[in-house]
Motif scaffolding. Structure first.
Motif, PDB file in Angstrom:
ATOM      1  N   ASN A  95       0.823  -1.208   0.000  1.00  0.00           N
ATOM      2  CA  ASN A  95       0.000   0.000   0.000  1.00  0.00           C
ATOM      3  C   ASN A  95       0.858   1.260   0.000  1.00  0.00           C
ATOM      4  OD1 ASN A  95      -2.398   1.416  -0.111  1.00  0.00           O
ATOM      5  ND2 ASN A  95      -2.782   1.308   2.080  1.00  0.00           N
ATOM      6  N   GLY A  96       1.848   1.274  -0.883  1.00  0.00           N
ATOM      7  CA  GLY A  96       2.775   2.394  -0.957  1.00  0.00           C
ATOM      8  C   GLY A  96       2.141   3.711  -1.349  1.00  0.00           C
ATOM      9  N   ASP A  97       1.074   3.691  -2.150  1.00  0.00           N
ATOM     10  CA  ASP A  97       0.428   4.945  -2.558  1.00  0.00           C
ATOM     11  C   ASP A  97      -0.823   5.248  -1.734  1.00  0.00           C
ATOM     12  OD1 ASP A  97      -1.330   3.051  -3.539  1.00  0.00           O
ATOM     13  OD2 ASP A  97      -1.261   3.750  -5.617  1.00  0.00           O
ATOM     14  N   SER A  98      -1.081   4.468  -0.720  1.00  0.00           N
ATOM     15  CA  SER A  98      -2.220   4.640   0.199  1.00  0.00           C
ATOM     16  C   SER A  98      -3.576   4.566  -0.500  1.00  0.00           C
ATOM     17  CB  SER A  98      -2.105   5.962   0.964  1.00  0.00           C
ATOM     18  OG  SER A  98      -0.930   5.988   1.734  1.00  0.00           O
ATOM     19  N   SER A  99      -3.638   3.959  -1.673  1.00  0.00           N
ATOM     20  CA  SER A  99      -4.903   3.854  -2.398  1.00  0.00           C
ATOM     21  C   SER A  99      -5.676   2.592  -2.043  1.00  0.00           C
ATOM     22  CB  SER A  99      -4.639   3.884  -3.906  1.00  0.00           C
ATOM     23  OG  SER A  99      -3.927   2.720  -4.292  1.00  0.00           O
ATOM     24  N   CYS A 100      -5.047   1.691  -1.334  1.00  0.00           N
ATOM     25  CA  CYS A 100      -5.656   0.406  -1.011  1.00  0.00           C
ATOM     26  C   CYS A 100      -6.250   0.466   0.394  1.00  0.00           C
ATOM     27  CB  CYS A 100      -4.591  -0.695  -1.114  1.00  0.00           C
ATOM     28  SG  CYS A 100      -5.192  -2.331  -0.720  1.00  0.00           S
ATOM     29  N   GLY A 101      -7.574   0.429   0.472  1.00  0.00           N
ATOM     30  CA  GLY A 101      -8.234   0.518   1.771  1.00  0.00           C
ATOM     31  C   GLY A 101      -8.188  -0.771   2.572  1.00  0.00           C
ATOM     32  N   TYR A 102      -7.897  -1.887   1.951  1.00  0.00           N
ATOM     33  CA  TYR A 102      -7.898  -3.188   2.620  1.00  0.00           C
ATOM     34  C   TYR A 102      -6.496  -3.717   2.886  1.00  0.00           C
ATOM     35  CZ  TYR A 102      -7.520  -4.475  -2.309  1.00  0.00           C
ATOM     36  OH  TYR A 102      -7.139  -4.557  -3.619  1.00  0.00           O
ATOM     37  N   CYS A 103      -5.467  -3.042   2.368  1.00  0.00           N
ATOM     38  CA  CYS A 103      -4.085  -3.511   2.548  1.00  0.00           C
ATOM     39  C   CYS A 103      -3.597  -3.221   3.965  1.00  0.00           C
ATOM     40  CB  CYS A 103      -3.149  -2.839   1.553  1.00  0.00           C
ATOM     41  SG  CYS A 103      -3.510  -3.253  -0.156  1.00  0.00           S
ATOM     42  N   LEU A 104      -2.732  -4.084   4.435  1.00  0.00           N
ATOM     43  CA  LEU A 104      -2.208  -3.941   5.800  1.00  0.00           C
ATOM     44  C   LEU A 104      -0.716  -3.647   5.795  1.00  0.00           C
ATOM     45  CD1 LEU A 104      -4.057  -7.014   7.341  1.00  0.00           C
ATOM     46  CD2 LEU A 104      -4.754  -4.625   7.448  1.00  0.00           C
ATOM     47  N   GLY A 105      -0.178  -3.216   4.658  1.00  0.00           N
ATOM     48  CA  GLY A 105       1.257  -3.057   4.491  1.00  0.00           C
ATOM     49  C   GLY A 105       1.855  -1.886   5.240  1.00  0.00           C
ATOM     50  N   ALA A 106       3.187  -1.829   5.191  1.00  0.00           N
ATOM     51  CA  ALA A 106       3.956  -0.825   5.923  1.00  0.00           C
ATOM     52  C   ALA A 106       4.117   0.479   5.157  1.00  0.00           C
ATOM     53  CB  ALA A 106       5.334  -1.393   6.258  1.00  0.00           C
ATOM     54  N   LYS A 107       3.601   0.576   3.937  1.00  0.00           N
ATOM     55  CA  LYS A 107       3.698   1.767   3.097  1.00  0.00           C
ATOM     56  C   LYS A 107       5.150   2.151   2.830  1.00  0.00           C
ATOM     57  CE  LYS A 107      -0.804   3.375   4.460  1.00  0.00           C
ATOM     58  NZ  LYS A 107      -1.648   4.444   4.904  1.00  0.00           N
ATOM     59  N   ASP A 108       5.964   1.134   2.531  1.00  0.00           N
ATOM     60  CA  ASP A 108       7.365   1.338   2.212  1.00  0.00           C
ATOM     61  C   ASP A 108       7.469   2.005   0.841  1.00  0.00           C
ATOM     62  OD1 ASP A 108      10.107   1.223   1.941  1.00  0.00           O
ATOM     63  OD2 ASP A 108      10.198  -0.951   1.690  1.00  0.00           O
ATOM     64  N   SER A 112       5.788  -1.976  -3.562  1.00  0.00           N
ATOM     65  CA  SER A 112       4.678  -1.760  -4.492  1.00  0.00           C
ATOM     66  C   SER A 112       3.676  -0.718  -4.015  1.00  0.00           C
ATOM     67  CB  SER A 112       3.952  -3.074  -4.752  1.00  0.00           C
ATOM     68  OG  SER A 112       3.196  -3.445  -3.639  1.00  0.00           O
ATOM     69  N   ASP A 113       3.014  -0.107  -5.009  1.00  0.00           N
ATOM     70  CA  ASP A 113       1.974   0.875  -4.700  1.00  0.00           C
ATOM     71  C   ASP A 113       0.756   0.201  -4.092  1.00  0.00           C
ATOM     72  OD1 ASP A 113       3.466   3.013  -5.680  1.00  0.00           O
ATOM     73  OD2 ASP A 113       2.678   2.782  -7.706  1.00  0.00           O
ATOM     74  N   ASN A 114       0.285  -0.858  -4.725  1.00  0.00           N
ATOM     75  CA  ASN A 114      -0.866  -1.616  -4.247  1.00  0.00           C
ATOM     76  C   ASN A 114      -0.885  -2.965  -4.961  1.00  0.00           C
ATOM     77  OD1 ASN A 114      -2.491  -1.406  -6.735  1.00  0.00           O
ATOM     78  ND2 ASN A 114      -2.565   0.777  -6.214  1.00  0.00           N
ATOM     79  N   PRO A 115      -1.704  -3.913  -4.511  1.00  0.00           N
ATOM     80  CA  PRO A 115      -1.694  -5.250  -5.119  1.00  0.00           C
ATOM     81  C   PRO A 115      -2.109  -5.275  -6.590  1.00  0.00           C
ATOM     82  CG  PRO A 115      -2.966  -5.251  -3.084  1.00  0.00           C
ATOM     83  CD  PRO A 115      -2.586  -3.853  -3.357  1.00  0.00           C
ATOM     84  N   ILE A 116      -2.903  -4.310  -7.017  1.00  0.00           N
ATOM     85  CA  ILE A 116      -3.355  -4.285  -8.399  1.00  0.00           C
ATOM     86  C   ILE A 116      -2.214  -3.879  -9.335  1.00  0.00           C
ATOM     87  CG2 ILE A 116      -4.975  -3.158  -9.990  1.00  0.00           C
ATOM     88  CD1 ILE A 116      -6.896  -2.977  -7.538  1.00  0.00           C
ATOM     89  N   GLU A 117      -1.304  -3.049  -8.857  1.00  0.00           N
ATOM     90  CA  GLU A 117      -0.172  -2.591  -9.673  1.00  0.00           C
ATOM     91  C   GLU A 117       1.039  -3.521  -9.563  1.00  0.00           C
ATOM     92  OE1 GLU A 117      -0.254   0.137 -11.653  1.00  0.00           O
ATOM     93  OE2 GLU A 117      -2.352   0.436 -11.098  1.00  0.00           O
ATOM     94  N   ALA A 118       1.090  -4.358  -8.540  1.00  0.00           N
ATOM     95  CA  ALA A 118       2.274  -5.182  -8.273  1.00  0.00           C
ATOM     96  C   ALA A 118       2.443  -6.288  -9.302  1.00  0.00           C
ATOM     97  CB  ALA A 118       2.182  -5.778  -6.869  1.00  0.00           C
ATOM     98  N   VAL A 119       3.686  -6.471  -9.752  1.00  0.00           N
ATOM     99  CA  VAL A 119       4.024  -7.515 -10.712  1.00  0.00           C
ATOM    100  C   VAL A 119       5.160  -8.337 -10.127  1.00  0.00           C
ATOM    101  CG1 VAL A 119       4.945  -8.000 -13.016  1.00  0.00           C
ATOM    102  CG2 VAL A 119       3.360  -6.092 -12.682  1.00  0.00           C
ATOM    103  N   VAL A 120       5.017  -9.638 -10.151  1.00  0.00           N
ATOM    104  CA  VAL A 120       6.094 -10.534  -9.731  1.00  0.00           C
ATOM    105  C   VAL A 120       6.779 -11.027 -10.997  1.00  0.00           C
ATOM    106  CG1 VAL A 120       6.690 -12.661  -8.534  1.00  0.00           C
ATOM    107  CG2 VAL A 120       4.842 -11.211  -7.654  1.00  0.00           C
ATOM    108  N   SER A 121       8.063 -10.710 -11.114  1.00  0.00           N
ATOM    109  CA  SER A 121       8.849 -11.130 -12.272  1.00  0.00           C
ATOM    110  C   SER A 121       9.692 -12.323 -11.852  1.00  0.00           C
ATOM    111  CB  SER A 121       9.751  -9.985 -12.734  1.00  0.00           C
ATOM    112  OG  SER A 121      10.670 -10.443 -13.696  1.00  0.00           O
ATOM    113  N   LEU A 122       9.489 -13.442 -12.533  1.00  0.00           N
ATOM    114  CA  LEU A 122      10.213 -14.670 -12.208  1.00  0.00           C
ATOM    115  C   LEU A 122      11.052 -15.082 -13.408  1.00  0.00           C
ATOM    116  CD1 LEU A 122      10.812 -17.066 -10.353  1.00  0.00           C
ATOM    117  CD2 LEU A 122       8.746 -18.158 -11.231  1.00  0.00           C
ATOM    118  N   GLN A 123      12.351 -15.147 -13.202  1.00  0.00           N
ATOM    119  CA  GLN A 123      13.262 -15.589 -14.253  1.00  0.00           C
ATOM    120  C   GLN A 123      14.115 -16.713 -13.704  1.00  0.00           C
ATOM    121  OE1 GLN A 123      15.394 -12.136 -15.554  1.00  0.00           O
ATOM    122  NE2 GLN A 123      13.555 -11.133 -16.292  1.00  0.00           N
ATOM    123  N   ASN A 124      14.540 -17.586 -14.594  1.00  0.00           N
ATOM    124  CA  ASN A 124      15.349 -18.715 -14.147  1.00  0.00           C
ATOM    125  C   ASN A 124      16.472 -18.974 -15.147  1.00  0.00           C
ATOM    126  OD1 ASN A 124      12.817 -19.708 -15.603  1.00  0.00           O
ATOM    127  ND2 ASN A 124      14.213 -21.433 -15.847  1.00  0.00           N
TER     128      ASN A 124
END
Length: 185
Positions: A95-108, A112-124
């Motif tokens: 919840n970095g941008d404080s737009s997520c009313g249900y997130c419990l994050g530390a707002k680092d 990420s800004d919020n779960p909708i914007e977050a992307v997990v990039s996995l490479q191997n």
């Protein structure tokens, strides 16, 4: 006079029937291992003539790399597999941008800004084992599952196993599983 010795014959006709019945018995009673895989829904194809490239803010990308030695690295730091789930949950629920009313994050500010914007990039790497790749996928799936379960209890006041299809869709929209296995720029 010919002296012939009578040799008793065994009727072999019923032997084929017995062999066939045994074959059917073993096929029916044997356990056949089922294939395992990863349940993923592929993204919809981009319509022709449209630019479907998305610019993603760097802070919204969690880069996970599995090297040829099966070591898991996040931002060039080797981490144990057991820590991956909690790191992913912390990143997704920031919840970095404080737009997520249900997130419990530390707002680092670096996460990420919020779960909708977050992307997990996995490479191997090319020599990464399938076992490690699947283990990483499982940890990421657990992270999303736990976040969705918490959302279900907090917002909908129900466990996820008691939800309707519409409510499940709401949860998946709140925490979409956005996983990129392509190189991110």
């Amino acid at each position: 006079m010919r002296h012939s010795k009578l040799v008793p014959e065994v009727n072999a006709g019923s032997m084929a029937d017995i062999a066939f019945l045994l074959l059917i018995f073993f096929l029916v009673t044997a356990t056949i291992s089922s294939d395992q895989g990863i349940n993923r829904l592929l993204p919809r194809a981009c319509p022709l003539g449209m630019d479907c490239s998305n610019d993603v803010n760097e802070r919204n990308i969690l880069r996970i790399v599995i090297n040829n030695n099966d070591e898991i690295m996040i931002e060039d730091e080797i981490i144990p597999l057991e820590n991956l789930k909690n790191i992913a949950k912390t990143f997704l629920d920031n919840n970095g941008d404080s737009s997520c009313g249900y997130c419990l994050g530390a707002k680092d500010a670096k996460s990420s800004d919020n779960p909708i914007e977050a992307v997990v990039s996995l490479q191997n790497g090319k020599q990464t084992t399938y076992k490690t790749f699947i283990a990483v996928q499982n940890e990421l799936t657990k992270a999303y599952y736990e976040l969705r379960q918490a959302y279900s209890l907090k917002v909908l006041h129900k466990p996820t196993d008691k939800l309707t299809k519409e409510e499940m869709k709401i949860i998946k929209e709140a925490y979409p599983f956005i996983l990129s296995e392509a190189e991110t720029k």
